[in-house]
Motif scaffolding. Structure first.
Motif, PDB file in Angstrom:
ATOM      1  N   CYS A   8       0.854  -1.189   0.000  1.00  0.00           N
ATOM      2  CA  CYS A   8       0.000   0.000   0.000  1.00  0.00           C
ATOM      3  C   CYS A   8       0.889   1.238   0.000  1.00  0.00           C
ATOM      4  CB  CYS A   8      -0.957   0.000   1.191  1.00  0.00           C
ATOM      5  SG  CYS A   8      -0.187   0.324   2.798  1.00  0.00           S
ATOM      6  N   GLN A  11       0.912   3.473   4.035  1.00  0.00           N
ATOM      7  CA  GLN A  11       1.736   3.070   5.169  1.00  0.00           C
ATOM      8  C   GLN A  11       2.900   2.172   4.759  1.00  0.00           C
ATOM      9  OE1 GLN A  11       0.715   3.361   8.736  1.00  0.00           O
ATOM     10  NE2 GLN A  11      -0.963   4.726   8.281  1.00  0.00           N
ATOM     11  N   CYS A  36      -5.463  -2.693   1.271  1.00  0.00           N
ATOM     12  CA  CYS A  36      -4.513  -3.209   2.262  1.00  0.00           C
ATOM     13  C   CYS A  36      -5.297  -3.820   3.416  1.00  0.00           C
ATOM     14  CB  CYS A  36      -3.619  -2.080   2.758  1.00  0.00           C
ATOM     15  SG  CYS A  36      -2.493  -2.592   4.082  1.00  0.00           S
ATOM     16  N   CYS A  39      -4.509  -1.493   6.756  1.00  0.00           N
ATOM     17  CA  CYS A  39      -4.971  -0.109   6.940  1.00  0.00           C
ATOM     18  C   CYS A  39      -6.122   0.282   6.019  1.00  0.00           C
ATOM     19  CB  CYS A  39      -3.809   0.860   6.764  1.00  0.00           C
ATOM     20  SG  CYS A  39      -3.150   0.938   5.078  1.00  0.00           S
ATOM     21  N   GLY A  40      -6.465  -0.585   5.046  1.00  0.00           N
ATOM     22  CA  GLY A  40      -7.585  -0.289   4.160  1.00  0.00           C
ATOM     23  C   GLY A  40      -7.250   0.582   2.968  1.00  0.00           C
ATOM     24  N   ASP A  41      -6.007   1.004   2.823  1.00  0.00           N
ATOM     25  CA  ASP A  41      -5.599   1.858   1.706  1.00  0.00           C
ATOM     26  C   ASP A  41      -5.861   1.128   0.387  1.00  0.00           C
ATOM     27  OD1 ASP A  41      -4.416   3.654  -0.035  1.00  0.00           O
ATOM     28  OD2 ASP A  41      -2.486   3.705   0.990  1.00  0.00           O
ATOM     29  N   PRO A 136     -12.488   2.385   2.265  1.00  0.00           N
ATOM     30  CA  PRO A 136     -11.387   2.041   3.170  1.00  0.00           C
ATOM     31  C   PRO A 136     -11.132   3.097   4.246  1.00  0.00           C
ATOM     32  CG  PRO A 136     -10.781   1.503   0.927  1.00  0.00           C
ATOM     33  CD  PRO A 136     -12.101   2.237   0.862  1.00  0.00           C
ATOM     34  N   ALA A 137     -11.241   4.365   3.899  1.00  0.00           N
ATOM     35  CA  ALA A 137     -11.019   5.423   4.895  1.00  0.00           C
ATOM     36  C   ALA A 137     -12.080   5.356   5.994  1.00  0.00           C
ATOM     37  CB  ALA A 137     -11.036   6.791   4.225  1.00  0.00           C
ATOM     38  N   LYS A 140     -11.327   2.505   8.336  1.00  0.00           N
ATOM     39  CA  LYS A 140     -10.243   2.918   9.235  1.00  0.00           C
ATOM     40  C   LYS A 140     -10.800   3.799  10.353  1.00  0.00           C
ATOM     41  CE  LYS A 140      -5.721   5.137   9.250  1.00  0.00           C
ATOM     42  NZ  LYS A 140      -4.700   5.836   8.482  1.00  0.00           N
ATOM     43  N   ALA A 143     -12.585   1.695  12.935  1.00  0.00           N
ATOM     44  CA  ALA A 143     -11.621   0.996  13.799  1.00  0.00           C
ATOM     45  C   ALA A 143     -10.998   1.957  14.807  1.00  0.00           C
ATOM     46  CB  ALA A 143     -10.550   0.336  12.950  1.00  0.00           C
ATOM     47  N   GLU A 144     -10.695   3.178  14.374  1.00  0.00           N
ATOM     48  CA  GLU A 144     -10.110   4.177  15.273  1.00  0.00           C
ATOM     49  C   GLU A 144     -11.081   4.584  16.377  1.00  0.00           C
ATOM     50  OE1 GLU A 144      -8.840   7.225  12.542  1.00  0.00           O
ATOM     51  OE2 GLU A 144      -6.976   6.160  12.078  1.00  0.00           O
ATOM     52  N   GLN A 151     -12.502  -6.656   7.517  1.00  0.00           N
ATOM     53  CA  GLN A 151     -12.674  -6.760   6.075  1.00  0.00           C
ATOM     54  C   GLN A 151     -12.872  -8.229   5.722  1.00  0.00           C
ATOM     55  OE1 GLN A 151      -9.593  -4.904   3.787  1.00  0.00           O
ATOM     56  NE2 GLN A 151     -10.354  -5.700   1.864  1.00  0.00           N
TER      57      GLN A 151
END
Length: 163
Positions: A8, A11, A36, A39-41, A136-137, A140, A143-144, A151
């Motif tokens: 990705c 990161q 990813c 991180c979902g990127d 993906p964002a 993320k 999750a934060e 996923q």
């Protein structure tokens, strides 16, 4: 089956992914289906991989001659140059079965996933098992916030598309 190390951009996470062919990889990348797992990127590219180095020309001839030994001479042991396709297929099927079991009691919520996951997390609606789609964002961000999401390894066909 073909395996690629992917990376990705965000990161720099490197992960392994299996595809039916190079064309399958290109198609999934073009459609934005690659992300990813850490991180979902979705800005994914191929990472550097160790090349498969072929034997020198004269060594290939020696290997071919050894493999064509007449009966009665010492035989060589079978050698594999890549992953065992049958084992990989069994692993992928087991993973697909596990995903199917996880989704058995789950409700498809489509693009409303993030909203409903937050509502359940903050006690605004009854908790339950749901699955759907998020960018993906957004995954993320969930999750934060401490919202447990994962996923899925395989795409899910929405109920309205199953015909």
């Amino acid at each position: 089956m073909i395996v690629f190390d992917l990376k990705c951009e965000g990161q720099g996470h490197v992960f392994e992914a299996w595809f039916g062919s190079s064309a399958d990889y290109a198609d999934q990348k073009a459609r934005g289906l690659l992300a990813c797992p850490l991180c979902g990127d979705t800005r994914i590219g191929k990472a550097l991989m160790a090349p498969a180095v072929a034997a020198k020309g004269n060594q290939r001839r020696e290997i071919a001659e050894q493999q064509q030994q007449p009966a009665g001479e010492a035989e060589t042991a079978p050698v594999a140059a890549g992953p065992d396709e049958a084992k990989m297929r069994a692993l992928v099927e087991a993973l697909a079965d596990a995903q199917k079991k996880v989704l058995e009691g789950s409700t498809w919520v489509g693009r409303g996933f993030a909203e409903q996951a937050r509502a359940m997390h903050y006690g605004e609606q009854d908790k339950g098992s749901i699955h759907g789609e998020v960018a993906p964002a957004e995954a993320k961000a969930l999750a934060e916030e401490g919202i447990n999401v994962a996923q899925l390894p395989f795409p899910v066909i929405p109920p309205e598309a199953k015909n």
